[in-house]
Design an enzyme around this catalytic site. Structure first.
Site, short mmCIF file in Angstrom:
data_model
loop_
_atom_site.label_atom_id
_atom_site.label_comp_id
_atom_site.label_asym_id
_atom_site.label_seq_id
_atom_site.Cartn_x
_atom_site.Cartn_y
_atom_site.Cartn_z
N TRP A 148 -8.37 92.28 160.90
CA TRP A 148 -8.29 90.81 160.41
C TRP A 148 -9.63 90.17 160.04
CZ3 TRP A 148 -4.01 90.54 158.42
CH2 TRP A 148 -2.76 90.96 158.72
N ASP B 116 -10.23 82.32 163.74
CA ASP B 116 -8.69 82.83 163.17
C ASP B 116 -8.21 83.12 164.80
OD1 ASP B 116 -6.48 84.12 162.73
OD2 ASP B 116 -7.43 85.54 161.70
N LYS C 87 3.27 83.94 166.09
CA LYS C 87 3.13 84.81 167.27
C LYS C 87 3.52 83.65 168.33
CE LYS C 87 0.90 87.88 165.23
NZ LYS C 87 0.51 88.14 163.68
#
Ligand code: PMP
Length: 348
Positions: A89, A159, A183
Site C-alpha cells: 500500500w 495511512d 476494516k
C-alpha cells in the site's frame, strides 16, 4: 462489522429513531442526519482523544484517493516528500505522489520481502521535506509499526486504514491520519481523515473542490452528498467500541487474539512459517506460509468447508492471511488454531 451493530442497523433500517424514514431516505442536510454525523464525529474524537485543533472528515474515494489527495494538496513540483515503504500500500501511495513532486523513498523493506518496519532511530529526515508518509499497518504483508512515528517538526501523514481504532494513538504526533473505513470503522465507501488545522490552512488556492481538504472541512464533509448510510454505521461502530471499553480495552483483546495465532505458528516446529519479523508482527493481519503452495490451497479449502473462510493470502504474495480486526471474535481465532493443529498433524 460487530454483530450488535448489524442488528441495530437492521432494527432501524426502516425508521431511524422512530421518525418513520430510513437514514437512507432523509436529506443529509436535515435535522435527522445532523445528529448522525455529529455522533460519528464525536465517536471517533472521543475514542482516539483527537484534540480540538484537528478536524475529522468523512470523505469518499477510499484510502486510495488519499494517496493522490495528500500530494495534490501538499506537494508541488520541485518540492520533496519522504515515503517509508513497508509494503504494497505504501508503494501505491508513493506512485501517486511522484506525479506531483519529488517523492523520495527514505526507507524500504522491499529487498527483505516486506517483513520489517524501521525503528525511529533508523530514520533520518530531510528538514526541507513537506511531509513524511508511512503506512502504520501493511494489510497484505501483515507488518505493523508499534509506535507513533515522530516527524521532528516535519508533518507526519499516516495511512492507518487497517489498524485505526485497534489501539490508542498519540494523535499529536500526526498532521494527517487517513483510513478507509472498511476494516475497523464501518463499511466501505467512507474514508475517515483526521487533519490538523495548520495543514488545512496550508492548502493552496485553486484545488479542485472535491480534492480540497480545506473546502471539505469548511463544508463539514458535505460539499456534496456524503455516504449517509456509511456515516450512520460508523456512529454505531463507535458506540459499540465504547461499550467494549474503548481502544485501550480493544487493544488488550487484539493482543490476546493475535498472540493465540502467533503462538500456534511458533509452536508448529516450522510447519507454519510466519511472514513478518517478530517485532513487526501485525495484530490485525496474521500472515504465514505452509511448506508448499499445494498444502496452502488445501488448507484454505478445508478451512472454508468448516466456516473459516477468507484465509487465502493476497494474490500478490500468496500464503495465508488471517485478518482479525476488532470485530473478529476470539472464538474464531481459537477455532482457526484448532484447525491449524489438526491440519499440521494430518499433513505434516
Ligand atoms: N491502505 C491500506 C493499508 C489498505 O489496507 C487499503 C485497503 N485494503 C488501502 C490503503 C486502500 O483502501 P481503499 O480500498 O479504501 O481505497
Amino acid at each position: 462489522m460487530p454483530r450488535p451493530v448489524l442488528e441495530q442497523a437492521q432494527n432501524e433500517i426502516l425508521s431511524l429513531n422512530g421518525i418513520g424514514m430510513s437514514v437512507m431516505e432523509v436529506s443529509h442536510r436535515s435535522k435527522y442526519f445532523e445528529p448522525v454525523l455529529a455522533a460519528a464525529e464525536s465517536g471517533i474524537r472521543d475514542l482516539l482523544a483527537v484534540p480540538d485543533n484537528y478536524r475529522i472528515l468523512f470523505l469518499q474515494g477510499g484510502a486510495t484517493l488519499q494517496f493522490s489527495m495528500v500530494p495534490m494538496n501538499f506537494l508541488r513540483p520541485g518540492e520533496t516528500a519522504e515515503y517509508i515503504i513497508t509494503g504494497a500500500w505504501g508503494k501505491k501511495a508513493l506512485k501517486e505522489a511522484a506525479r506531483c513532486g519529488n517523492a523520495n523513498t527514505i526507507y524500504s523493506s522491499a529487498d527483505g520481502g516486506y517483513k520489517s518496519v524501521p525503528q525511529q532511530d533508523d530514520l533520518d529526515f530531510d528538514q526541507s521535506s513537506r511531509y513524511i508518509h508511512y503506512t502504520s499497518n501493511e494489510t497484505i504483508e501483515g507488518v505493523e509499526f508499534k509506535y507513533d512515528l515522530e516527524g521532528s517538526g516535519i508533518p507526519v501523514v499516516c495511512d492507518a486504514s487497517s489498524n485505526i481504532l485497534s489501539k490508542p494513538l498519540d494523535i499529536d504526533k500526526y498532521a494527517i491520519i487517513y483510513a478507509g473505513a472498511q476494516k475497523n470503522i464501518g463499511p466501505s465507501g467512507v474514508t475517515v481523515v483526521i487533519i490538523r488545522d495548520d495543514m488545512l490552512a496550508a492548502v493552496p488556492e485553486g484545488q479542485h473542490s472535491m480534492l480540497d481538504y480545506r473546502l471539505l472541512a469548511e463544508n463539514d464533509s458535505m460539499l456534496n452528498t456524503p455516504n449517509t448510510w456509511g456515516i450512520y454505521l460508523i456512529s454505531l461502530v463507535c458506540g459499540w467500541l465504547q461499550d467494549q471499553g474503548g481502544v485501550k480495552a480493544i487493544e488488550s483483546r487484539n493482543i490476546e487474539k493475535a498472540g493465540i495465532l502467533y503462538d500456534a505458528i511458533d509452536s508448529s516446529d516450522g510447519y507454519f512459517a510466519g511472514h513478518a519479523d517478530r517485532e513487526a508482527r501485525s495484530l490485525m493481519n496474521v500472515t504465514f506460509r505452509l511448506p508448499t503452495e499445494e498444502l496452502e490451497k488445501r488448507f484454505c479449502s478445508e478451512a472454508a468447508a468448516l466456516g473459516l473462510d477468507g484465509l487465502k493470502g493476497h494474490r500478490s504474495v500468496g500464503g495465508i492471511r488471517a485478518s482479525i480486526y476488532n470485530a473478529f471474535p476470539r472464538e474464531g481465532v481459537e477455532a482457526l488454531v484448532e484447525f491449524m493443529k489438526d491440519f499440521a498433524q494430518k499433513n505434516g
